[in-house]
Each structure stands twice: as structure tokens, then as C-alpha cells.
Design a protein around this motif. Sequence first.
Motif, PDB file in Angstrom:
ATOM      1  N   ALA A   1     -51.914  77.135   8.203  1.00  0.00           N
ATOM      2  CA  ALA A   1     -51.194  76.137   9.005  1.00  0.00           C
ATOM      3  C   ALA A   1     -52.138  75.445   9.982  1.00  0.00           C
ATOM      4  N   LYS A   2     -53.057  76.223  10.549  1.00  0.00           N
ATOM      5  CA  LYS A   2     -53.982  75.640  11.535  1.00  0.00           C
ATOM      6  C   LYS A   2     -54.840  74.554  10.887  1.00  0.00           C
TER       7      LYS A   2
ATOM      8  N   ARG B   1     -57.039  83.496   5.255  1.00  0.00           N
ATOM      9  CA  ARG B   1     -58.087  82.623   4.727  1.00  0.00           C
ATOM     10  C   ARG B   1     -57.445  81.428   4.051  1.00  0.00           C
ATOM     11  N   THR B   2     -58.119  80.298   4.133  1.00  0.00           N
ATOM     12  CA  THR B   2     -57.644  79.118   3.426  1.00  0.00           C
ATOM     13  C   THR B   2     -58.824  78.428   2.759  1.00  0.00           C
TER      14      THR B   2
ATOM     15  N   HIS C   1     -59.150  68.249   1.846  1.00  0.00           N
ATOM     16  CA  HIS C   1     -58.038  68.979   1.237  1.00  0.00           C
ATOM     17  C   HIS C   1     -57.940  70.337   1.916  1.00  0.00           C
ATOM     18  N   GLY C   2     -56.727  70.826   2.091  1.00  0.00           N
ATOM     19  CA  GLY C   2     -56.521  72.196   2.574  1.00  0.00           C
ATOM     20  C   GLY C   2     -55.310  72.797   1.891  1.00  0.00           C
ATOM     21  N   SER C   3     -55.395  74.086   1.560  1.00  0.00           N
ATOM     22  CA  SER C   3     -54.283  74.757   0.870  1.00  0.00           C
ATOM     23  C   SER C   3     -53.017  74.691   1.715  1.00  0.00           C
ATOM     24  N   ASP C   4     -51.864  74.719   1.015  1.00  0.00           N
ATOM     25  CA  ASP C   4     -50.599  74.591   1.751  1.00  0.00           C
ATOM     26  C   ASP C   4     -49.797  75.883   1.851  1.00  0.00           C
ATOM     27  N   ALA C   5     -50.263  76.980   1.231  1.00  0.00           N
ATOM     28  CA  ALA C   5     -49.512  78.248   1.264  1.00  0.00           C
ATOM     29  C   ALA C   5     -50.454  79.389   0.848  1.00  0.00           C
TER      30      ALA C   5
END
Length: 141
Positions: free
Chosen positions: A84-85, A5-6, A117-121
Motif C-alpha cells: 500500500a505504501k 515485500r512488493t 509499476h507496483g504490485s497491488d496485492a
Amino acid sequence: MAIERTFSIIKPDAVRKGVIGGCLAKIEEAGLKIVATKMIHMSQRQAEAFYAVHKKRPFYGELVEFMTSGPVVVSILEGDNAIAKYREVMGATNPAEAKEGTIRKAYGTNIGENAVHGSDAPETAADETGFFFGTAEVHQY
Ligand code: GDP
């Protein structure tokens, strides 16, 4: 590949441009499932805390001001390799450098006002999700 999940934000510039649907379409076309979503207007305090990692950067004040300038759409995305996607679907931070077909290429304005914005990890994805959502807000379908 693992199901992950992101956390996503459709930023105030994209909401103002009327491209919430365009952003969500690119997310779904990439095979990511929207398992929670809502529109919020971040307070100054929320934006400062959310971007605390950038506190020392010269653009921090501008970033907080921008992120509180209007409503945003926060979502939890789920899928294979979701973190990552989604970074791939978003494109480079600077829309001028983003690849064709990415959200930032299509809808970003400049390096600050870059639509999403999207999480990086995995750790930031978990933290950022927890910041805006409770577990009861996540759905399966
Ligand atoms: P991201 O992970 O691709 O979003 O990029 P960063 O983590 O490096 O930066 C976080 C956010 O800060 C970006 O999405 C931009 O909105 C903003 N930002 C980054 N660099 C700049 C800059 O040079 N000027 C301004 N005004 N904002 C920036």
C-alpha cells in the motif's frame, strides 16, 4: 504493521528521462528498502505474460509495445505495509490525477507512460517478484 515485500518496475519512459535516481529516492524517502534491483530489457513474451491480466483491455498491445521499448529497472521493496505504501508513493495511474510529491506526478508523462509499476496485492507481489527474481537475489542490510 507487518513487514511486507512488493515488486516495482521503473518503466522505459522514466529510464529514458534519466530519473531512475529520482524514482529510487522517493522510494527510499518513504522508508521503503530496496532489497534487490537490476536493469533488464523485457522480451515481448515476458511483457505479454507479465500483463496477461490486461489481455482483454484495449490498451494491451500498446502497453506491451511500450514496456519492451527500452530497458526497465525491476526491484523488490521491503517495509511496513510496503504494498500500500508504494502504491501511495507511485500516485494515481494517470499522472494528471496523481498527488503532489508522488512519482507519477513528478515523472509520469501520460496514463500509459506513467513511470512506475507496483504490485497491488500480496498475491501479485509474490507472483511478480518470482517472475523476475530468484530468492538468492534478495539482500538484507
Ligand atoms: P496501475 O496499477 O496504477 O499501474 O494501473 P492498471 O493496473 O489499471 O494498469 C496497468 C498499466 O496499464 C498502467 O500502469 C498503464 O501503464 C497502462 N494503462 C492503464 N490504462 C491505460 C490506458 O487507458 N491507455 C494506455 N495506453 N495504457 C494504460
